[in-house]
Design an enzyme around this catalytic site. Structure first.
Site, short mmCIF file in Angstrom:
data_model
loop_
_atom_site.label_atom_id
_atom_site.label_comp_id
_atom_site.label_asym_id
_atom_site.label_seq_id
_atom_site.Cartn_x
_atom_site.Cartn_y
_atom_site.Cartn_z
N SER A 1 1.50 -1.57 -0.32
CA SER A 1 -0.05 0.34 0.28
C SER A 1 0.96 0.93 0.13
O SER A 1 0.09 2.13 -0.41
CB SER A 1 -0.95 0.39 1.29
OG SER A 1 -1.92 -0.36 1.00
N ALA B 1 -2.47 0.16 10.03
CA ALA B 1 -1.70 -0.94 10.45
C ALA B 1 -2.02 -1.50 8.31
O ALA B 1 -2.86 -1.50 8.03
CB ALA B 1 -2.34 -1.46 11.49
N PRO B 2 -0.59 -2.34 8.51
CA PRO B 2 0.64 -2.34 9.55
C PRO B 2 1.96 -1.13 9.04
O PRO B 2 2.98 -1.44 9.73
CB PRO B 2 1.10 -3.70 8.54
CG PRO B 2 0.95 -3.49 7.20
CD PRO B 2 -0.09 -3.08 7.17
N GLY B 3 1.38 -0.39 8.22
CA GLY B 3 1.82 1.45 7.93
C GLY B 3 3.14 1.41 7.12
O GLY B 3 3.45 2.18 7.24
N GLY B 4 2.48 1.00 5.65
CA GLY B 4 2.99 1.67 4.78
C GLY B 4 2.93 3.41 4.07
O GLY B 4 3.98 3.29 3.98
N ASP C 1 -5.25 2.87 14.52
CA ASP C 1 -5.13 1.20 14.01
C ASP C 1 -5.54 1.08 15.08
O ASP C 1 -5.07 1.28 16.14
CB ASP C 1 -4.41 1.54 12.98
CG ASP C 1 -5.82 0.44 12.26
OD1 ASP C 1 -5.99 -0.74 12.76
OD2 ASP C 1 -5.58 0.33 10.45
N ASP D 1 -10.52 4.44 16.90
CA ASP D 1 -12.04 4.22 15.87
C ASP D 1 -11.01 6.44 15.28
O ASP D 1 -10.91 6.96 15.44
CB ASP D 1 -13.10 4.51 17.04
CG ASP D 1 -13.78 5.01 14.99
OD1 ASP D 1 -13.77 4.32 14.24
OD2 ASP D 1 -15.26 4.58 15.95
N ASP E 1 -6.74 5.36 5.36
CA ASP E 1 -6.64 3.80 4.06
C ASP E 1 -7.75 2.92 4.02
O ASP E 1 -7.56 2.10 4.36
CB ASP E 1 -5.39 3.90 3.91
CG ASP E 1 -5.31 2.74 2.94
OD1 ASP E 1 -6.12 3.10 1.50
OD2 ASP E 1 -4.45 2.03 2.66
N LYS F 1 -13.09 3.89 -1.97
CA LYS F 1 -13.83 2.32 -2.10
C LYS F 1 -14.85 2.99 -3.40
O LYS F 1 -15.53 3.49 -3.17
CB LYS F 1 -13.81 1.47 -1.71
CG LYS F 1 -12.52 1.61 -0.47
CD LYS F 1 -11.59 1.50 -1.08
CE LYS F 1 -10.52 1.15 0.76
NZ LYS F 1 -9.02 1.04 0.36
C1 LIG Z 1 -5.77 -1.03 3.73
S1 LIG Z 1 -5.86 -1.63 4.93
C2 LIG Z 1 -4.42 -0.07 5.55
C3 LIG Z 1 -3.34 -0.38 5.03
C4 LIG Z 1 -2.32 0.61 4.89
N1 LIG Z 1 -2.29 2.51 4.94
C5 LIG Z 1 -0.54 0.63 4.84
O1 LIG Z 1 0.09 1.04 4.24
O2 LIG Z 1 -0.03 -0.38 5.68
C6 LIG Z 1 -6.90 -0.86 6.39
C7 LIG Z 1 -6.23 -0.22 7.98
O3 LIG Z 1 -7.47 0.35 8.08
C8 LIG Z 1 -7.75 -0.16 9.18
N2 LIG Z 1 -9.09 0.30 10.40
C9 LIG Z 1 -11.17 0.25 9.45
N3 LIG Z 1 -11.98 1.34 10.45
C10 LIG Z 1 -11.91 1.43 10.82
C11 LIG Z 1 -11.19 1.87 11.33
N4 LIG Z 1 -12.52 2.39 11.70
N5 LIG Z 1 -10.76 2.24 12.55
C12 LIG Z 1 -9.50 2.69 12.74
N6 LIG Z 1 -8.53 1.61 11.86
C13 LIG Z 1 -9.49 1.58 10.74
C14 LIG Z 1 -7.61 -1.59 9.30
O4 LIG Z 1 -7.59 -2.03 10.51
C15 LIG Z 1 -7.16 -1.96 8.82
O5 LIG Z 1 -5.76 -2.13 9.14
#
Ligand SMILES: C[S@@+](CC[C@H](N)C(=O)[O-])C[C@H]1O[C@@H](n2cnc3c(N)ncnc32)[C@H](O)[C@@H]1O
Length: 348
Positions: A184, A217-220, A236, A256, A272, A301
């Site tokens: 990501s 998460a995971p942090g990209g 996250d 959240d 994201d 999305k």
């Molecule tokens: C596509 S991943 C993100 C990848 C991240 N941008 C990266 O580069 O590694 C989506 C993340 O959004 C988090 N997420 C989804 N809904 C959330 C919320 N309401 N609050 C916090 N985190 C949320 C999920 O736990 C997941 O880790």
């Protein structure tokens, strides 16, 4: 030129077609788009060559969401495998003198199978063009594009300065950084390249400024900021990659993303989270309206049905709520079923 040929992500032809038809209609150019699903190409025609060329010369490529490249093309060339060069050279004499040559194919498996032909054909074509003084190394000139649809069908056309992507096939390829925690990361890196001019990087991506990363998460995405010495508040409930936390620049808060808010104003908000786009739009607009962040980059999305209609609506909502900001959106190469939006304060 007879048509506009637009390159897009395979699977998003109808969105690309709906968008260009809409943009043309707004300029009082009434035309229709032809495409085949998963072809990665859209052909837009209107009755008048003059109107089409005028529309293309006014179209702001920077504000087109679904198209990676836009080329004004002549009617498709039917070729024989024995001699492709002669008819293509003949067609090239109808084009203006150009500054660069791109030989391309669609971003599909069939298109990739044509890349050897593109590579092999380029030096022959280029040599002939230079010999006939049809290629000159000048920045202001249009660029010539030859797009092979198959070994025996191709379009020849031009893209216009300031209204095109500088990358072959409109694709900015990036190398996956070895230490980034997820692929990501490339989405945010491409967004920095696409939305922020290079001269602005020192101002926009300044070390020791602060970003909030919602759904980190995971942090990209966080990694992209940390690489530039920028502090990140990563929101996250999931775990962040261990090495990234070792940088000392990341504060991970398990919360959240839709209720968290910072105590002051941060420099960047990025998001994201895989969530309903309407909900993300609402939250991003609130952050910027309230001044919790100066700028934002986030993903939306896309719905399966009529993605352009939804995107248009979201962009209208954002424009209405944030009149002091510039709002741009693009389906970047590293985006899949999504688009990326960038919101910056308008410069005085
Ligand atoms: C596509 S991943 C993100 C990848 C991240 N941008 C990266 O580069 O590694 C989506 C993340 O959004 C988090 N997420 C989804 N809904 C959330 C919320 N309401 N609050 C916090 N985190 C949320 C999920 O736990 C997941 O880790």
């Amino acid at each position: 030129m007879q048509s506009l040929l637009l390159y897009c992500r395979p699977g998003f032809e109808s969105a690309c077609a709906a968008e260009i038809t809409d943009l043309a209609a707004m300029s009082e150019v009434y035309g229709y788009a032809k495409t085949e699903r998963e072809s990665g190409l859209v052909l837009f025609d209107c009755g008048s060559q003059e109107s089409l060329e005028h529309f293309a010369s006014q179209l702001s490529f920077q504000h087109v969401v679904f198209s990676r490249q836009i080329v004004l093309v002549a009617p498709v060339l039917e070729l024989s495998a024995e001699d492709r060069l002669t008819p293509i050279m003949l067609a090239a004499t109808e084009l203006p003198v150009c500054g660069k040559l791109f030989i391309e194919s669609a971003d599909t498996n069939e298109g990739k199978a044509l890349s050897a032909l593109c590579r092999k054909f380029k030096p022959h074509f280029e040599r002939s063009l230079v010999k006939q003084k049809r290629l000159q190394d000048k920045e202001s000139l249009p660029w010539m594009h030859l797009i092979f649809e198959s070994g025996t069908r191709a379009w020849l056309g031009i893209s216009l300065k300031g209204r095109r992507s500088p990358w072959p096939m409109g694709i900015r390829r990036l190398k996956m950084p070895g230490s980034a925690p997820s692929r990501s990361t490339l989405k945010l890196e491409e967004a920095f390249h696409y939305f922020l001019t290079r001269e602005k990087w020192p101002e926009y991506l300044k070390p020791m400024t602060t970003a909030v990363d919602l759904g980190a998460a995971p942090g990209g995405w966080t990694w992209q900021f940390v690489e530039r010495g920028i502090k990140v508040i990563a929101i996250d409930n999931g775990p962040m990659e261990h090495n990234l936390m070792g940088s000392g620049l990341v504060k991970h808060i398990r919360a959240d993303g839709f209720t968290y808010r910072p105590s002051g104003t941060v420099d960047w908000l990025v998001c994201d989270m895989v969530e309903k786009p309407a909900r993300v739009v609402e939250r991003m607009a609130t952050w910027l309206e309230k001044g919790w962040s100066r700028r934002a980059i986030f993903n939306l999305k896309l719905p399966m049905k009529q993605p352009w209609r939804s995107v248009k609506l979201y962009l209208e909502q954002l424009t209405e709520r944030l009149p002091d900001h510039s709002i741009r959106a693009k389906q970047l190469y590293h985006d899949r079923e999504e688009i990326t939006v960038c919101i910056l304060p308008l410069e005085n």
